[in-house]
Design a protein around this motif. Structure first.
Motif, PDB file in Angstrom:
ATOM      1  N   LYS A   2       0.849  -1.178   0.000  1.00  0.00           N
ATOM      2  CA  LYS A   2       0.000   0.000   0.000  1.00  0.00           C
ATOM      3  C   LYS A   2       0.891   1.237   0.000  1.00  0.00           C
ATOM      4  N   THR A   3       0.501   2.252  -0.772  1.00  0.00           N
ATOM      5  CA  THR A   3       1.237   3.507  -0.800  1.00  0.00           C
ATOM      6  C   THR A   3       0.326   4.624  -0.330  1.00  0.00           C
ATOM      7  N   LEU A  16      -2.233   2.751  10.280  1.00  0.00           N
ATOM      8  CA  LEU A  16      -1.267   2.112   9.380  1.00  0.00           C
ATOM      9  C   LEU A  16      -0.381   1.118  10.142  1.00  0.00           C
ATOM     10  N   ALA A  25      -1.575  -5.475   5.986  1.00  0.00           N
ATOM     11  CA  ALA A  25      -0.670  -4.968   4.956  1.00  0.00           C
ATOM     12  C   ALA A  25       0.732  -5.452   5.301  1.00  0.00           C
ATOM     13  N   VAL A  28       3.845  -0.689   4.122  1.00  0.00           N
ATOM     14  CA  VAL A  28       3.202   0.532   3.652  1.00  0.00           C
ATOM     15  C   VAL A  28       4.313   1.469   3.190  1.00  0.00           C
TER      16      VAL A  28
END
Length: 82
Positions: A2-3, A16, A25, A28
């Motif tokens: 994920k960005t 996050l 995730a 990140v």
């Protein structure tokens, strides 16, 4: 992977980190002006290295430390010492 941009990372850092901790995730990527700048990844859960003697000199072991060993053993073994 994920960005997120820097502003989003600042405002939702806890979320996050939680996503990375829980495996939602794997990592990140945090971008600044559209370019990757940093990567948020989980810390390896390897045990830290244990050092022998880390408490040396902080306390003294009494001479009678083993005085109650049989009694403690009986308590753990429900009254029977093997």
């Amino acid at each position: 992977m994920k960005t997120v941009n820097m502003l989003e990372a600042k405002s939702s850092l806890s979320r996050l980190v939680e996503a990375v901790e829980n495996g939602v995730a794997k990592e990140v990527i945090i971008a600044r002006n559209g370019r990757p700048a940093a990567k948020l990844v989980p810390v390896d859960n390897h045990p830290t290295e244990r050092r022998i003697g880390v408490a040396k000199g902080r306390f003294e072991v009494p001479d009678d430390i083993d005085q109650h060993n049989d009694e403690v053993a009986r308590l753990f073994q429900r009254g029977t010492v093997k």
